[in-house]
Write a protein that holds these residues in place. Structure first.
Motif, PDB file in Angstrom:
ATOM      1  N   SER A 123       1.552   4.645  -6.725  1.00  0.00           N
ATOM      2  CA  SER A 123       1.448   3.822  -5.502  1.00  0.00           C
ATOM      3  C   SER A 123       1.350   2.561  -4.731  1.00  0.00           C
ATOM      4  O   SER A 123       0.774   1.490  -4.248  1.00  0.00           O
ATOM      5  CB  SER A 123       1.223   4.625  -3.627  1.00  0.00           C
ATOM      6  N   TRP A 124      -0.211   1.980  -5.695  1.00  0.00           N
ATOM      7  CA  TRP A 124      -0.917   0.850  -6.041  1.00  0.00           C
ATOM      8  C   TRP A 124       0.211  -0.259  -5.994  1.00  0.00           C
ATOM      9  O   TRP A 124      -0.398  -1.075  -6.384  1.00  0.00           O
ATOM     10  CB  TRP A 124      -2.122   1.329  -6.898  1.00  0.00           C
ATOM     11  N   LYS A 125       1.092   0.154  -7.556  1.00  0.00           N
ATOM     12  CA  LYS A 125       2.015  -0.358  -7.234  1.00  0.00           C
ATOM     13  C   LYS A 125       2.533  -1.303  -6.118  1.00  0.00           C
ATOM     14  O   LYS A 125       3.176  -2.911  -6.531  1.00  0.00           O
ATOM     15  CB  LYS A 125       2.885  -0.349  -8.306  1.00  0.00           C
ATOM     16  N   ILE A 126       2.807  -0.441  -5.405  1.00  0.00           N
ATOM     17  CA  ILE A 126       3.748  -0.823  -3.985  1.00  0.00           C
ATOM     18  C   ILE A 126       2.668  -1.973  -3.126  1.00  0.00           C
ATOM     19  O   ILE A 126       3.154  -2.516  -2.968  1.00  0.00           O
ATOM     20  CB  ILE A 126       4.229   0.007  -3.605  1.00  0.00           C
ATOM     21  N   ILE A 127       1.365  -1.536  -3.313  1.00  0.00           N
ATOM     22  CA  ILE A 127       0.420  -2.187  -2.279  1.00  0.00           C
ATOM     23  C   ILE A 127       0.179  -3.644  -2.936  1.00  0.00           C
ATOM     24  O   ILE A 127       0.005  -4.466  -2.733  1.00  0.00           O
ATOM     25  CB  ILE A 127      -1.095  -1.927  -2.514  1.00  0.00           C
ATOM     26  N   LEU A 128       0.025  -3.041  -4.641  1.00  0.00           N
ATOM     27  CA  LEU A 128      -0.678  -5.243  -5.362  1.00  0.00           C
ATOM     28  C   LEU A 128       1.381  -5.987  -5.377  1.00  0.00           C
ATOM     29  O   LEU A 128       0.476  -7.167  -6.505  1.00  0.00           O
ATOM     30  CB  LEU A 128      -1.404  -4.511  -6.577  1.00  0.00           C
ATOM     31  N   ALA A 129       2.085  -5.412  -4.917  1.00  0.00           N
ATOM     32  CA  ALA A 129       3.380  -6.290  -5.328  1.00  0.00           C
ATOM     33  C   ALA A 129       3.202  -7.137  -5.296  1.00  0.00           C
ATOM     34  O   ALA A 129       2.122  -8.009  -3.988  1.00  0.00           O
ATOM     35  CB  ALA A 129       4.534  -5.476  -5.296  1.00  0.00           C
ATOM     36  N   ASP A 130       4.103  -8.441  -6.165  1.00  0.00           N
ATOM     37  CA  ASP A 130       4.000 -10.345  -5.259  1.00  0.00           C
ATOM     38  C   ASP A 130       4.307 -10.096  -3.825  1.00  0.00           C
ATOM     39  O   ASP A 130       3.917 -11.041  -3.551  1.00  0.00           O
ATOM     40  CB  ASP A 130       4.794 -10.663  -6.415  1.00  0.00           C
ATOM     41  N   ASN A 131       5.109  -8.928  -3.817  1.00  0.00           N
ATOM     42  CA  ASN A 131       5.346  -9.588  -2.050  1.00  0.00           C
ATOM     43  C   ASN A 131       5.335  -8.151  -1.789  1.00  0.00           C
ATOM     44  O   ASN A 131       6.280  -7.966  -0.458  1.00  0.00           O
ATOM     45  CB  ASN A 131       7.318 -10.186  -2.041  1.00  0.00           C
ATOM     46  N   GLY A 132       4.163  -7.393  -2.373  1.00  0.00           N
ATOM     47  CA  GLY A 132       4.323  -6.184  -1.314  1.00  0.00           C
ATOM     48  C   GLY A 132       3.058  -6.220  -0.132  1.00  0.00           C
ATOM     49  O   GLY A 132       3.138  -7.130   0.211  1.00  0.00           O
ATOM     50  N   PHE A 133       2.844  -5.288   0.195  1.00  0.00           N
ATOM     51  CA  PHE A 133       2.193  -4.959   1.081  1.00  0.00           C
ATOM     52  C   PHE A 133       1.281  -6.049   2.263  1.00  0.00           C
ATOM     53  O   PHE A 133       0.789  -6.719   2.640  1.00  0.00           O
ATOM     54  CB  PHE A 133       1.230  -3.780   1.950  1.00  0.00           C
ATOM     55  N   LEU A 134       0.208  -6.079   0.708  1.00  0.00           N
ATOM     56  CA  LEU A 134      -0.560  -6.900   0.601  1.00  0.00           C
ATOM     57  C   LEU A 134      -0.940  -8.279   0.586  1.00  0.00           C
ATOM     58  O   LEU A 134      -0.882  -9.190   1.407  1.00  0.00           O
ATOM     59  CB  LEU A 134      -2.076  -6.417  -0.664  1.00  0.00           C
ATOM     60  N   LEU A 135      -0.222  -8.589  -0.635  1.00  0.00           N
ATOM     61  CA  LEU A 135      -0.262  -9.610  -0.797  1.00  0.00           C
ATOM     62  C   LEU A 135       0.703 -11.120   0.371  1.00  0.00           C
ATOM     63  O   LEU A 135       0.649 -12.025   0.159  1.00  0.00           O
ATOM     64  CB  LEU A 135       0.677 -10.308  -2.202  1.00  0.00           C
TER      65      LEU A 135
END
Lengths: 290, 382
Positions: A123-135
């Motif tokens: 799930s951290w992959k999803i959170i930290l993805a280039d155009n994911g939730f955070l970035l």
């Protein structure tokens, strides 16, 4: 039998220890010795391995993989510092401001354990993805340039380890802080200590057993971790755990894997002993005069 | 008139909506005074002390320290120090560093810290233990370290929260004398919280006797012992005999009271303070047991017979049953060697006698309530 034990009281103690000793011998000492013997074998998976007492494997793998060792210690160390930076305020809050919600807050700290380690890391992959939730959000707001990335960088690996090991730091810290009598903190206040010097002169020194226990519980497994580097890193962020895993399970080069595992174990043991000597063994065991 | 060190003005502390821990206390503590807050547990004495120290904030009211309002000031910015009930020493610091803690936080020069700490350890006779940790000293020594750690800062006021509570009786007696000696020597105002009336009387210049969040009487130990103004004070400080009666007349500066059980006794008019129904109080040691039928002139005398007695060496305690069954306790000092004379045997007819000036008066119990007091201690039974 019982009459014999009454005549030999010390035998009772050994008898009670026997299951534990047997367990350690069977599942720890024997595999360790076996692994050490494997590390000295030569051969390939096709031709089979033969014992050749090849001690030369140790300098050889150390020379070949020292970069991965360095990564491990760097990432593990950074993650340990990060868990302390997050865990200490968290533990402090639960211990001193938790009130009747203490139990609930403690439960929330360990709640992530109810989900699989792998799943949480993915799930951290999803959170930290280039155009994911955070970035993605930060980029949309124009707070970060478009080319910023975190996933597949050392930062992502360290963040993942920090997240996964946070409870191992927080819980020992909580236990140590919880033990500090409120009157001792009031005494510090009474003797003109402002909040900052209260923390530095009283709270932190009294929480030392927790700091040491927490940092060991975090650092030791973090150095050997391979899941976070595998899922959140890139080919240049491999840790020694990844190499060992690959040697055993992908390349089937058992001697190299075993030798690396032994070097890691020796390095950690040395590190812990130095740390314990610097910090004082008293605090390592949490035993100290009131 | 000495300077006022601590002034409480109508200080109230409530918890939740209905618990009044401290209920509108106003008092002045004078410079250099040994002032005690005395009362049973839950009377609000510790809460009052904690508000002066800054550990609790009053719900309403004002606290002044040497003329300056400190009501909302945090503890580390008040010129008061506290000796905590369980000492609260810093376990990770040596005795020396415990004592130096306050001076170091105030950035006192290192050389001065060293001399002042050494002086203070000298005063409490702990110089030899300076390098030990708190876990390596006894309770009595820890108590003295706590005292030194607070006093070394030369606070305007020292607050002490039952500091002797954890010590055994012998050590406690010894520390009472020690504390008073140190207080006189350093000349700092002490505010002392205790539930032990003897402890308060031994050391204090003045005592506030507290009950239900307020003080019932404030005065010098002898004053509140000899002239308790309420039933609670009469019972909490020592033993009292209380006999209900009605004022029937006055002669000069004395007032005559007809006791409900018959006889008329005289009291100083000041003790009555205009009331018509009172309970006449007299301390057991003020009573003489006279021979029946031979009343001493000018002395109050009530007939009764000895119910039982107990010989305690220095004195003998008698319980005398009056005509209506009321029990009066009397202590007789055994000045001469006790030989068990005839007048002292159970069943003997005696006169309970006391000097009018030795009596006091408190408000009677509301009509219809049994005067339920313990016949030995005189304390109200609840």
């Amino acid at each position: 039998m019982f009459a014999w034990l009454r005549r030999h009281p010390s035998a009772t103690a050994y008898l009670l220890l026997a299951p534990g000793i047997l367990y350690l011998a069977l599942f720890y000492v024997w595999p360790t010795v076996g692994m050490f013997l494997v590390s000295l074998e030569t051969g390939t998976i096709q031709t089979g391995y033969t014992q050749s007492w090849n001690f030369g494997v140790y300098p050889q793998v150390l020379g070949e993989y020292w970069g991965d060792f360095l990564n491990s210690i760097l990432y593990g160390g950074a993650a340990t510092l990060a868990t302390f930076a997050i865990g200490f305020p968290l533990a402090w809050f639960v211990a001193f401001r938790g009130g009747r919600y203490k139990t609930l807050l403690l439960f929330l700290i360990i709640a992530p354990f109810f989900t699989s380690f792998i799943l949480r890391t993915i799930s951290w992959k999803i959170i930290l993805a280039d155009n994911g939730f955070l970035l993605g959000t930060l980029k949309d707001l124009g707070l970060l340039p478009d080319e910023t990335r975190i996933l597949a960088t050392p930062v992502a690996v360290i963040a993942g380890i920090t997240y996964n090991f946070l409870p191992f730091m927080t819980l020992p810290l909580y236990v140590a802080l919880e033990k500090i009598p409120p009157s001792v903190l009031e005494a510090a206040q009474d003797l003109y200590a402002d909040p900052l010097s209260r923390l530095r002169r009283v709270t932190l020194p009294l929480a030392m057993p927790g700091v040491i226990a927490g940092s060991l519980l975090t650092f030791i497994p973090a150095v050997g971790d391979f899941v976070n580097a595998e899922l959140l890193g890139n080919p240049r962020t491999t840790m020694i755990g990844n190499v060992i895993q690959a040697r055993f399970l992908k390349v089937s080069d058992y001697p190299t894997g075993a030798a690396l595992a032994f070097i890691l174990m020796a390095a950690i043991l040395t590190g812990v002993l130095v740390y314990a000597r610097l910090a004082g063994t008293e605090e390592l065991y949490g035993a100290r005069a009131g | 008139m000495a300077q006022v060190d601590v002034r409480l003005v109508d200080v109230t502390k409530t918890y939740g909506s209905d618990v009044r821990a401290v209920d509108g206390i106003s008092l002045d503590v004078l410079d250099g005074e040994f002032f005690s807050l005395l009362g049973p547990s839950g009377c609000g004495k510790t809460t009052t002390l904690r508000m002066i120290g800054g550990f609790e904030e009053p719900t309403s009211g004002r606290i002044e320290l040497q003329g300056e309002e400190v009501t909302w000031l945090p503890p580390h910015r008040r010129n008061v120090n506290t000796v905590f009930q369980n000492y609260a020493l810093f376990p990770h610091l040596s005795i020396r560093e415990n004592v130096a803690f306050g001076l170091r936080r105030r950035k006192v020069a290192d050389a001065e810290v060293r001399t002042r700490v050494a002086e203070m350890l000298e005063l409490v006779e702990l110089s030899a233990l300076a390098d030990r940790k708190p876990g390596q000293i006894s309770g009595g020594q820890a108590q003295r370290v706590a005292l030194a750690r607070a006093l070394v800062n030369r606070p305007a006021v020292l607050l002490l929260d039952e500091p002797l509570g954890a010590l055994d009786l012998r050590l406690r007696k010894q520390m009472q004398i020690e504390l008073k000696r140190i207080q006189v020597e350093v000349g700092i105002t002490f505010i002392y919280v205790t539930h032990d009336q003897e402890e308060a009387m031994t050391m204090s210049d003045r005592i506030a006797v507290m009950n239900h969040g307020r003080y019932e009487q404030l005065g010098a130990p002898a004053e509140i012992y000899e002239r308790p103004s309420t039933r609670f004070v009469a019972g909490f400080l020592g033993a009292s005999n209380l006999l209900p009666g009605t004022v029937v007349g006055a002669e000069g500066d004395h007032v005559a009271v007809r006791l409900d059980l018959g006889p008329i006794v005289r009291l100083p008019a000041a003790a009555i303070a205009g009331r018509s129904r009172v309970d006449v109080g007299v301390r057991p040691e003020k009573i003489r047991l006279g021979s029946a039928g031979a009343a001493t002139p000018g002395v109050n005398a009530i007939p009764g017979h000895i119910q039982d007695l107990s010989y305690t060496g220095v004195s003998t305690q008698y319980r005398v049953a009056l005509a209506d069954g009321h029990l009066v306790t009397a202590y007789a000092q055994n000045i001469a060697r006790a030989d068990g004379g005839a007048s002292a045997l159970p069943g003997a007819e005696v006169l309970v006698e006391w000097d009018p000036a030795d009596a006091f008066a408190v408000d009677p119990l509301p009509a219809g309530t049994e005067p339920a007091t313990d016949p030995v201690t005189g304390a109200p039974i609840e």
